[in-house]
Enzyme design. Structure first.
Site, PDB file in Angstrom:
ATOM      1  CB  CYS A 201      -0.894  -0.019   1.239  1.00 48.46           C
ATOM      2  SG  CYS A 201      -1.850   1.487   1.453  1.00 48.46           S
ATOM      3  CB  CYS A 204      -0.489   2.327   5.684  1.00 49.43           C
ATOM      4  SG  CYS A 204      -1.087   0.665   5.258  1.00 49.43           S
ATOM      5  CB  CYS A 217      -4.573  -1.012   2.004  1.00 47.97           C
ATOM      6  SG  CYS A 217      -3.512  -1.277   3.456  1.00 47.97           S
ATOM      7  CB  CYS A 220      -4.444   2.231   5.934  1.00 44.16           C
ATOM      8  SG  CYS A 220      -4.247   2.383   4.139  1.00 44.16           S
ATOM      9  CG  ASP A 338      20.159  -2.142 -12.854  1.00 41.70           C
ATOM     10  OD1 ASP A 338      20.126  -3.291 -13.345  1.00 41.70           O
ATOM     11  OD2 ASP A 338      19.969  -1.918 -11.652  1.00 41.70           O
TER      12      ASP A 338
END
Length: 412
Positions: A201, A204, A217, A220, A338
């Site tokens: 999430c 949170c 979520c 929260c 990368d």
């Protein structure tokens, strides 16, 4: 609004003229379009030039990890139904390139501007947009871009309290969290095929639950908002529940999603969905993407895919086996150096396709394909890869600078 007297100060006019002269010199020297260097010179002479150029326009900003160049083009086509449009159609999406694009048009009513994700907050501050389209956020250029949540936080802070109408993808939790700081959001159910950057999430840090197409979520309560626009198969559903057919020359589900978001943006400016979607049919290719070119007596379809989410979408639209596939990957500055992201792509989706691998990092890609159990050949260059394939269609998938190399080679 357009139609005001000339807003440019003498200093701004000098900056625009100097930028155009430098851009023309760059083009004459064979160094590309010159838009970035011209914009840099102009901004050096007048740091407020972008704001001055935007002040007579109704501005739309488009930002995302994937699909922003195409969506910018679709929105620009749709808004031409309502008036002249200026746009950075070639994808120069940082402040210098954007400034250069806006300086090239004096009679436009609308500015439709693609913005690199990291520059969105600053460009929004300068251009006072009427509408901002936020499509998706996923990992890209791992050495250069901070993690996706940091980008989402940058958007969230930069757009807090914005007067702009935000048109945002309700299916991407990072985009929803970023857009939720704005008072005026139109949610579009555009879908999200790649979910690996949105399992925690953003609000949170809890674990996201993803039943079906929904998400929330459990810790929260942060959850998917109710969309007012939606992509449904080959149709766009508008807020009144009407279904409008999507007819595109561009392939794939991702472009239908781009069209749905574009129709929602067009409606903000009073262009009805039917008119907007009809105009989008004009778009055949975007900066070379999706073009089919004849090369060495074969038909090469050029497809750009820069990161795991983009490769996943691209694999879903290629012709079925045994259509040959050429994969090309570079790791230059503009790509990100990368290449570990190659391990996040599901190459088993290419099973049954003859595969040739080219590009600066062909050996990195070869190792990845070997582990995925794919049959492939490593080739020295595009010509050799094309010669390995029978006459007919070849799907060519490349990341950013590899795509530019391919376009130069095939004369596109």
């Amino acid at each position: 609004m357009a139609g005001n007297s000339d807003p440019l100060s003498p200093r701004a006019k000098i900056a625009v003229t100097a930028g155009k002269a430098v851009a023309a010199a760059s083009r004459a020297a064979g160094r590309g379009s010159g838009s970035v260097i011209g914009g840099r010179v102009a901004l050096k002479l007048d740091p407020d030039l972008l704001a001055r150029l935007a002040q007579n326009l109704d501005v739309v900003l488009v930002s995302a990890t994937n699909g922003k160049t195409t969506t910018t083009r679709l929105i620009a086509e749709a808004l031409r139904a309502a008036g002249p449009v200026v746009s950075n159609a070639l994808g120069a999406n940082m402040p210098a390139g954007i400034t250069s694009a806006l300086a090239g048009s004096s009679d436009a009513r609308y500015g439709v501007i693609e913005v690199d994700e990291k520059y969105l907050a600053g460009v929004a501050r300068d251009t006072d947009p009427k509408c901002i389209a936020l499509l998706n956020l996923s990992r890209d250029q791992l050495d250069r871009a901070a993690e996706t949540r940091m980008l989402a936080e940058n958007w969230r802070e930069g757009l807090a309290g914005s007067k702009a109408v935000i048109v945002a993808n309700a299916d991407d939790p990072l985009v929803v969290w970023a857009a939720s700081s704005s008072p005026n959001v139109i949610w579009v159910a555009a879908g999200q095929m790649w979910k690996d950057d949105a399992w925690s999430c953003p609000s949170c840090g809890g674990v996201m639950q993803r039943p079906g197409d929904d998400w929330f979520c459990g810790e929260c309560g942060f959850r998917r908002p109710t969309p007012s626009w939606a992509l449904s198969g080959d149709h766009v559903l508008d807020p009144h529940g009407s279904a409008w057919p999507i007819h595109l020359q561009l392939p794939g589900r991702a472009n239908k999603a781009n069209a749905a978001s574009s129709a929602a943006v067009a409606a903000v400016f009073g262009v009805p969905p039917q008119v907007a979607l009809e105009r989008m049919y004009q778009v055949q290719a975007v900066a070379g993407r999706y073009d089919v070119v004849q090369f060495m007596e074969r038909d090469l379809r050029l497809l750009l895919a820069k990161n795991p989410a983009g490769w996943l979408e691209t694999f879903s639209l290629i012709d079925p086996p045994p259509t040959p596939v050429i994969l090309s990957v570079n790791a230059r500055g503009a790509d990100g150096t990368d290449t570990s992201w190659l391990w996040d792509v599901d190459y088993t989706r290419l099973t049954g396709h003859p595969i040739c691998v080219v590009g600066d990092r062909k050996l990195d890609l070869a190792v990845r394909l070997e582990v995925a159990g794919q049959h492939f050949q490593v080739c020295d260059n595009l010509d050799q890869a094309v010669q390995q394939s029978p006459p007919g269609r070849i799907e060519v998938i490349a990341n950013y600078t590899a795509f530019q190399d391919l376009r130069r080679r095939v004369g596109n």
